[in-house]
Enzyme design. Sequence first.
Site, mmCIF file in Angstrom:
data_model
loop_
_atom_site.group_PDB
_atom_site.id
_atom_site.type_symbol
_atom_site.label_atom_id
_atom_site.label_comp_id
_atom_site.label_asym_id
_atom_site.label_seq_id
_atom_site.Cartn_x
_atom_site.Cartn_y
_atom_site.Cartn_z
ATOM 1 N N SER A 1 -10.055 -10.174 -5.960
ATOM 2 C CA SER A 1 -9.687 -11.037 -6.985
ATOM 3 C C SER A 1 -9.962 -10.539 -8.467
ATOM 4 O O SER A 1 -10.872 -9.742 -8.368
ATOM 5 C CB SER A 1 -10.312 -12.196 -6.694
ATOM 6 O OG SER A 1 -9.855 -13.315 -8.010
ATOM 7 N N LYS B 1 -10.337 -15.090 0.821
ATOM 8 C CA LYS B 1 -9.499 -14.995 -0.317
ATOM 9 C C LYS B 1 -8.548 -16.035 -0.706
ATOM 10 O O LYS B 1 -8.214 -16.350 -1.736
ATOM 11 C CB LYS B 1 -9.045 -13.584 -0.476
ATOM 12 C CG LYS B 1 -7.883 -13.203 -1.313
ATOM 13 C CD LYS B 1 -8.695 -13.071 -2.855
ATOM 14 C CE LYS B 1 -7.840 -12.745 -3.977
ATOM 15 N NZ LYS B 1 -6.488 -12.877 -4.195
ATOM 16 N N HIS C 1 -10.097 -19.153 -1.931
ATOM 17 C CA HIS C 1 -10.173 -18.898 -3.366
ATOM 18 C C HIS C 1 -8.892 -19.070 -4.182
ATOM 19 O O HIS C 1 -8.931 -19.789 -5.133
ATOM 20 C CB HIS C 1 -10.478 -17.365 -3.801
ATOM 21 C CG HIS C 1 -10.537 -17.054 -5.233
ATOM 22 N ND1 HIS C 1 -9.477 -16.566 -5.526
ATOM 23 C CD2 HIS C 1 -11.555 -16.645 -6.004
ATOM 24 C CE1 HIS C 1 -9.648 -15.867 -6.894
ATOM 25 N NE2 HIS C 1 -10.874 -16.425 -7.138
ATOM 26 N N ASN C 2 -7.964 -18.579 -3.699
ATOM 27 C CA ASN C 2 -6.505 -18.536 -4.392
ATOM 28 C C ASN C 2 -6.034 -20.148 -4.571
ATOM 29 O O ASN C 2 -5.723 -20.665 -5.397
ATOM 30 C CB ASN C 2 -5.277 -17.894 -3.811
ATOM 31 C CG ASN C 2 -5.484 -16.402 -4.302
ATOM 32 O OD1 ASN C 2 -6.633 -16.030 -4.614
ATOM 33 N ND2 ASN C 2 -4.558 -15.551 -4.173
ATOM 34 N N GLU D 1 -7.965 -21.755 -7.180
ATOM 35 C CA GLU D 1 -7.444 -21.634 -8.267
ATOM 36 C C GLU D 1 -6.268 -22.382 -8.619
ATOM 37 O O GLU D 1 -5.867 -22.837 -9.644
ATOM 38 C CB GLU D 1 -6.806 -19.964 -8.216
ATOM 39 C CG GLU D 1 -6.504 -19.461 -9.385
ATOM 40 C CD GLU D 1 -6.060 -17.843 -9.019
ATOM 41 O OE1 GLU D 1 -6.983 -17.015 -8.377
ATOM 42 O OE2 GLU D 1 -4.772 -17.472 -9.317
HETATM 43 P P1 NBP Z 1 2.753 -5.275 -5.590
HETATM 44 O O1 NBP Z 1 2.415 -6.522 -4.765
HETATM 45 O O2 NBP Z 1 3.657 -5.565 -6.638
HETATM 46 O O3 NBP Z 1 3.258 -4.096 -4.540
HETATM 47 C C1 NBP Z 1 3.761 -2.964 -4.990
HETATM 48 C C2 NBP Z 1 3.253 -1.620 -4.161
HETATM 49 O O4 NBP Z 1 3.550 -1.804 -2.902
HETATM 50 C C3 NBP Z 1 3.825 -0.188 -4.752
HETATM 51 O O5 NBP Z 1 2.793 0.730 -4.412
HETATM 52 C C4 NBP Z 1 4.850 -0.141 -3.638
HETATM 53 O O6 NBP Z 1 5.463 1.157 -3.546
HETATM 54 C C5 NBP Z 1 4.304 -0.639 -2.485
HETATM 55 N N1 NBP Z 1 5.151 -0.846 -1.298
HETATM 56 C C6 NBP Z 1 6.317 -1.821 -1.202
HETATM 57 BR BR1 NBP Z 1 6.655 -3.160 -2.527
HETATM 58 N N2 NBP Z 1 6.708 -1.801 0.033
HETATM 59 C C7 NBP Z 1 6.194 -0.729 0.689
HETATM 60 C C8 NBP Z 1 6.548 0.010 1.858
HETATM 61 N N3 NBP Z 1 7.519 -0.506 2.687
HETATM 62 N N4 NBP Z 1 5.887 1.020 2.216
HETATM 63 C C9 NBP Z 1 4.993 1.532 1.207
HETATM 64 N N5 NBP Z 1 4.760 0.966 0.037
HETATM 65 C C10 NBP Z 1 5.203 -0.202 -0.247
HETATM 66 O O7 NBP Z 1 1.417 -4.708 -6.333
HETATM 67 P P2 NBP Z 1 0.187 -5.419 -6.764
HETATM 68 O O8 NBP Z 1 0.793 -6.619 -7.860
HETATM 69 O O9 NBP Z 1 -0.539 -4.106 -7.305
HETATM 70 O O10 NBP Z 1 -0.670 -5.835 -5.649
HETATM 71 C C11 NBP Z 1 -0.982 -5.134 -4.592
HETATM 72 C C12 NBP Z 1 -1.795 -6.025 -3.450
HETATM 73 O O11 NBP Z 1 -2.856 -6.635 -4.106
HETATM 74 C C13 NBP Z 1 -0.829 -7.068 -3.120
HETATM 75 O O12 NBP Z 1 -1.062 -7.396 -1.798
HETATM 76 C C14 NBP Z 1 -1.056 -8.293 -4.093
HETATM 77 O O13 NBP Z 1 -0.796 -9.579 -3.026
HETATM 78 C C15 NBP Z 1 -2.579 -8.096 -4.066
HETATM 79 N N6 NBP Z 1 -3.186 -8.579 -5.173
HETATM 80 C C16 NBP Z 1 -2.496 -8.897 -6.414
HETATM 81 C C17 NBP Z 1 -3.257 -9.288 -7.627
HETATM 82 C C18 NBP Z 1 -2.483 -9.126 -9.010
HETATM 83 O O14 NBP Z 1 -3.023 -9.919 -9.840
HETATM 84 N N7 NBP Z 1 -1.457 -8.726 -9.052
HETATM 85 C C19 NBP Z 1 -4.582 -9.887 -7.443
HETATM 86 C C20 NBP Z 1 -5.135 -9.738 -6.187
HETATM 87 C C21 NBP Z 1 -4.428 -9.245 -5.076
HETATM 88 P P3 NBP Z 1 6.581 1.691 -4.650
HETATM 89 O O15 NBP Z 1 5.942 2.100 -5.882
HETATM 90 O O16 NBP Z 1 7.114 2.888 -3.642
HETATM 91 O O17 NBP Z 1 7.685 0.633 -4.866
#
Ligand code: NBP
Length: 493
Positions: free
Chosen positions: A130, A185, A188-189, A192
């Site tokens: 988080s 987690k 936690h959400n 939130e």
């Molecule tokens: P996203 O949740 O938007 O995911 C994008 C990533 O997933 C890219 O690297 C994309 O690759 C990859 N991807 C996808 Br979509 N489908 C795929 C597949 N079939 N095979 C391989 N790679 C694949 O990214 P994020 O916002 O950075 O979040 C990442 C994780 O962290 C998520 O699970 C999210 O729930 C969690 N999270 C996010 C936050 C936040 O604030 N954003 C906070 C805490 C946790 P590509 O570049 O090839 O499309």
Amino acid sequence: MSQERHFGLTGLATMGANLARNVAHHGIPVAVHNRTTSRMERFIEEHGGEGPLSGHRSTADWVAALARPRVCMSMVQAGPATDAVIEEILPLLEAGDVLIDGGNANFRDTQRRHRTAAARGVHFIGAGVSGGEEGALHGPSIMPGGEREAYERSVRDVFEAIAADVDGTPCCAYVGPDGAGHYVKMVHNGIEYADMQLIAESYDLLRHGAGLEVGQIAERFERWNEGELESFLIEIAARVLAHVDVSTGQPLVDVILDAAEQKGTGRWTAQDALERGVPLTGITEAVFARTLSALHGERELAAGRLAGPGGRTVGDADPAGLAGPAGSGGRDQQLADDLEQALYASKIVAYAQGFAQMAAASEAEGWSISLGDMATIWRGGCIIRARFLDRIREAYDREPGPANLMLADFFAQALAEAQDPWRRVVARAAELGIPAPAFASSLAYYDGYRRARGPASLIQGLRDLFGAHTYRRVDRDGVFHVMWGEDGREVEA
Ligand code: NBP
């Protein structure tokens, strides 16, 4: 072997990219990979000079670059994308390697993936992360679950190095086996969601009930952030409210469409509470409030049809359907003054419910989650970081911990002190026709919880009459039924 990397990360969107940078900033060699190679290349171009980072085009090359036992982390979209990544990586790993999923996985998926990995001798760590993009880069709160030994041996040092730090303590602690980390987690959400809903209701009541301008509300939030309510969400609420839209010159909050979106973790938390039979009213109301907000078209229709206090419906000149207290357009100083305490009390309830849910799940799943540790690792790095988490930690560090956070001396006292303003706020909101579901449900939970005897006896009586569902008595053991269709005598079932 000097080329070998100690930590592998795949998934270089917002979170993964910043986590990889964070690890590298600590001098730990990181091998990175991304499904779309151009994203990896861009990452290396922009950040490759920040530390020991190496980019790899194929999954096989990336895994091969890691020192044994390999430690690799997936930071991709939760759900099928995570399954796809795991399916691709697992065959490349060997017994003793560690695979970490840092996405927002559903804990049941994590339990399943844990079993799949274990069948190949691979240790699976489901870690909640988080803190959003800033947290990922400068220090998130990390909630790792899985096999403890593998975590301690291969992951702990890296996670503790990159996590946020409060008073010398890292905001990262082993949570429990299999899905425990992702479960925590999820809660936690959920908290939130409740926190944000309470803040939104406070803003609504200050603006449309107490008659304050947006800028004045921002200042009030800033002031609240110096007291018991001090928290990241209150701090950023002040910032958002103070922000003026460049193109219109209006407060930004007035030009943002009032339809809240969600990615699902709040809904999961509420669903899990329903399945476990844990009363989780604050978080659940927050999820429902978002779904109601999303019915934008219906609300616009209803605004002109459904009457509020005094028979008023909403007109163009008064889009919120309110014109200050009792429609007078004046100030309600009492309401404005009461809100700080009402918010504090409702927030205590939201956390009490979330911690009760974690306790119930820990018991049912055999996780042995330390609730004090969870409060400790949420003090920094994460979105719900707040001053009063210190108090929550103190409450659960005592032996035995309270059955419910509200029963801990500090919080029982705080609720007692806050209850008059809290009740006035809920009553005033109802009078004004301003929806305050999180405030109202928190107060109802408090009142319901402190009742030694409530009206559920009537529900049991009704169930017995229409469905012969039986009831238990307060004065003797056994299960009973009244012969409602006959002579009304009671029989032991
Ligand atoms: P996203 O949740 O938007 O995911 C994008 C990533 O997933 C890219 O690297 C994309 O690759 C990859 N991807 C996808 Br979509 N489908 C795929 C597949 N079939 N095979 C391989 N790679 C694949 O990214 P994020 O916002 O950075 O979040 C990442 C994780 O962290 C998520 O699970 C999210 O729930 C969690 N999270 C996010 C936050 C936040 O604030 N954003 C906070 C805490 C946790 P590509 O570049 O090839 O499309």
